[in-house]
Write an enzyme that holds these catalytic residues in place. Sequence first.
Site, PDB file in Angstrom:
ATOM      1  N   GLU A  10       0.987  -1.592  -0.337  1.00  0.00           N
ATOM      2  CA  GLU A  10       0.232   0.434  -0.308  1.00  0.00           C
ATOM      3  C   GLU A  10       1.139   1.089  -0.013  1.00  0.00           C
ATOM      4  OE1 GLU A  10      -2.709  -0.506   4.084  1.00  0.00           O
ATOM      5  OE2 GLU A  10      -2.797  -2.291   3.397  1.00  0.00           O
TER       6      GLU A  10
ATOM      7  N   CYS B  87       3.839   8.227   1.256  1.00  0.00           N
ATOM      8  CA  CYS B  87       3.696   7.639   2.503  1.00  0.00           C
ATOM      9  C   CYS B  87       3.863   6.056   1.524  1.00  0.00           C
ATOM     10  CB  CYS B  87       2.682   7.462   3.639  1.00  0.00           C
ATOM     11  SG  CYS B  87       3.322   6.298   4.339  1.00  0.00           S
TER      12      CYS B  87
ATOM     13  N   CYS C  19       6.052  -7.100   7.714  1.00  0.00           N
ATOM     14  CA  CYS C  19       6.605  -6.606   8.519  1.00  0.00           C
ATOM     15  C   CYS C  19       7.640  -7.858   9.150  1.00  0.00           C
ATOM     16  CB  CYS C  19       6.286  -5.207   9.287  1.00  0.00           C
ATOM     17  SG  CYS C  19       8.413  -4.487  10.404  1.00  0.00           S
TER      18      CYS C  19
ATOM     19  N   CYS D  30       4.685  -5.432  15.745  1.00  0.00           N
ATOM     20  CA  CYS D  30       4.280  -4.916  16.913  1.00  0.00           C
ATOM     21  C   CYS D  30       2.746  -5.602  16.615  1.00  0.00           C
ATOM     22  CB  CYS D  30       4.401  -3.324  15.867  1.00  0.00           C
ATOM     23  SG  CYS D  30       6.223  -2.852  16.469  1.00  0.00           S
TER      24      CYS D  30
ATOM     25  N   CYS E 263      -0.238  -2.959  15.320  1.00  0.00           N
ATOM     26  CA  CYS E 263       0.248  -2.659  13.264  1.00  0.00           C
ATOM     27  C   CYS E 263      -0.932  -3.885  12.647  1.00  0.00           C
ATOM     28  CB  CYS E 263       1.223  -2.483  13.652  1.00  0.00           C
ATOM     29  SG  CYS E 263       2.392  -1.892  11.604  1.00  0.00           S
TER      30      CYS E 263
ATOM     31  N   CYS F  67      -1.510   1.693   8.817  1.00  0.00           N
ATOM     32  CA  CYS F  67      -0.121   1.012   8.037  1.00  0.00           C
ATOM     33  C   CYS F  67      -1.132  -0.249   7.776  1.00  0.00           C
ATOM     34  CB  CYS F  67       0.598   1.399   8.516  1.00  0.00           C
ATOM     35  SG  CYS F  67       2.030   0.377   8.979  1.00  0.00           S
TER      36      CYS F  67
HETATM   37  N1  SAH Z   1       8.439   0.136  10.336  1.00  0.00           N
HETATM   38  C1  SAH Z   1       8.307   1.703  10.635  1.00  0.00           C
HETATM   39  C2  SAH Z   1       7.787   2.617   9.966  1.00  0.00           C
HETATM   40  C3  SAH Z   1       6.421   1.910   9.158  1.00  0.00           C
HETATM   41  S1  SAH Z   1       5.163   2.307  10.340  1.00  0.00           S
HETATM   42  C4  SAH Z   1       7.730   2.051  12.300  1.00  0.00           C
HETATM   43  O1  SAH Z   1       7.519   0.936  12.953  1.00  0.00           O
HETATM   44  O2  SAH Z   1       9.042   3.208  12.566  1.00  0.00           O
HETATM   45  C5  SAH Z   1       4.644   3.802  10.484  1.00  0.00           C
HETATM   46  C6  SAH Z   1       4.129   4.240  11.715  1.00  0.00           C
HETATM   47  O3  SAH Z   1       3.023   4.055  11.901  1.00  0.00           O
HETATM   48  C7  SAH Z   1       5.165   3.644  13.244  1.00  0.00           C
HETATM   49  O4  SAH Z   1       4.957   4.960  13.846  1.00  0.00           O
HETATM   50  C8  SAH Z   1       4.230   3.090  14.237  1.00  0.00           C
HETATM   51  O5  SAH Z   1       4.426   3.017  15.056  1.00  0.00           O
HETATM   52  C9  SAH Z   1       2.266   3.249  13.487  1.00  0.00           C
HETATM   53  N2  SAH Z   1       1.590   3.213  13.399  1.00  0.00           N
HETATM   54  C10 SAH Z   1       1.319   1.235  12.894  1.00  0.00           C
HETATM   55  N3  SAH Z   1      -0.117   0.822  13.273  1.00  0.00           N
HETATM   56  C11 SAH Z   1      -0.300   1.738  14.050  1.00  0.00           C
HETATM   57  C12 SAH Z   1      -1.674   2.066  14.602  1.00  0.00           C
HETATM   58  N4  SAH Z   1      -2.368   1.628  14.643  1.00  0.00           N
HETATM   59  N5  SAH Z   1      -2.085   3.191  14.701  1.00  0.00           N
HETATM   60  C13 SAH Z   1      -1.662   4.171  14.286  1.00  0.00           C
HETATM   61  N6  SAH Z   1      -0.278   4.356  14.350  1.00  0.00           N
HETATM   62  C14 SAH Z   1       0.509   3.339  13.472  1.00  0.00           C
HETATM   63 FE1  SF4 Z   2       6.773  -3.210  11.271  1.00  0.00          FE
HETATM   64 FE2  SF4 Z   2       4.526  -1.601  12.289  1.00  0.00          FE
HETATM   65 FE3  SF4 Z   2       6.262  -2.264  13.911  1.00  0.00          FE
HETATM   66 FE4  SF4 Z   2       6.317  -0.391  11.979  1.00  0.00          FE
HETATM   67  S1  SF4 Z   2       4.806  -0.641  13.562  1.00  0.00           S
HETATM   68  S2  SF4 Z   2       7.999  -1.771  12.518  1.00  0.00           S
HETATM   69  S3  SF4 Z   2       6.247  -1.361  10.256  1.00  0.00           S
HETATM   70  S4  SF4 Z   2       5.397  -3.904  12.975  1.00  0.00           S
END
Ligand code: SAH
Ligand code: SF4
Length: 373
Positions: free
Chosen positions: A94, A107, A114, A118, A121, A366
């Site tokens: 995406e 973006c 990934c 997390c 996410c 994301c």
């Molecule tokens: N992996 C990298 C970049 C991609 S994620 C990282 O984690 O920084 C980009 C941003 O989206 C990160 O700050 C992540 O913590 C945030 N993010 C992921 N899932 C989310 C959610 N459900 N709500 C809000 N922010 C989220």
């Molecule tokens: Fe990976 Fe999502 Fe964690 Fe960023 S926030 S490191 S994309 S799992």
Amino acid sequence: MPDRIALLDLTYAQLRELLTSWGEPSFRADQVWGWLYRSLVSDFNQMRNLPKELRARLGEAAYLQTLTPLTERVSADGLTRKVLFALRDGETIESVFMRYERRRTVCVSTQVGCPVGCPFCATGQSGFRRNLTAGEIVEQVLHFARMVKFTHQSPSAPFSPQVRGEGMGERGPDSLITNVVLMGMGEPLLNYEATWQAIETLNDAKGFGLGTRRITLSTVGVVPGIRRLSREKLQVGLAVSLHAPTDRLRDKLVPLNRRYPLRRLMAACRDYVQNTGRRVTFEYALMEGINDSPEQAQRLGRLLQDALLKVGCPCHVNLIPLNPTIGSPYQPSSRKMALAFQRELERQRIPTTMRVGRGIDIQAGCGQLRGKI
Ligand code: SAH
Ligand code: SF4
């Protein structure tokens, strides 16, 4: 027949080498590079100043398109568009395009899925499939730049005067897209080579010409990657996804914290600021009852004060309302808790912003659109 070459995967030097190995004069590389990244063409036949035979040879030996748009969602206000792309091997990623008053930001994703996982996410929950190539990263930006250039597409918002009527005359393609954030699916510093090549390609003055000041890389905190970034000649903006003020909580929210705990992460951020002179932004997604208490705000403030501000390293906290994802128990904080959290950080003189939820109606968080298909 050997595999065809993905032309967008080549650096300028590699493109030049390819063309000279075909007996072409060296200025051909400048011409092709210009067609790709300044004129934004998507077909060899549009490269009008190349001899017909060379266009035919390029068409046989190489290809341009690595992404096929599958679905597009446009937010109700028309300002955010999210595209789900299929890659050539059938995987999907995406990208999001956001229009602001004076900015047009893309973006981009850097991986399919990934590996960090997390739990809040959607991408992290979908597992890891593979790294993107440099060309696949760059083409996400080219897609939206072409959209702005060729269609002036803007369902409800009028184009700003600088863009309206803009051909590709005196302005470069960088003005079509003013900012690129590496904040889509995946962890860019776990795909360092391709990500860095993509940044160099987008920055190249002979081509797309996007200034490094307008590129921001978001990482979950891969310490060796941050250290490597701080030694690069080009210096991009760094955002670090923090989400917790203690190792105990961060180990749960960001599993990679077990490998790179806060002490090491903060030291790497400090070195980044000292080596590059650029401040670091910390992303903090506020989750109800998990990381949003006044005590946690206080601890976060102390952590940043001690690790960075007291030693003269500027930083900034971006508070993000969590975008709830299907199947995850995490919920966004109430507005009241979020504001109290922000006030405490400000009391400790930590600069903050509260990000407005963008495109929630189109699953712009994301990895969320991909999960729908
Ligand atoms: N992996 C990298 C970049 C991609 S994620 C990282 O984690 O920084 C980009 C941003 O989206 C990160 O700050 C992540 O913590 C945030 N993010 C992921 N899932 C989310 C959610 N459900 N709500 C809000 N922010 C989220
Ligand atoms: Fe990976 Fe999502 Fe964690 Fe960023 S926030 S490191 S994309 S799992």
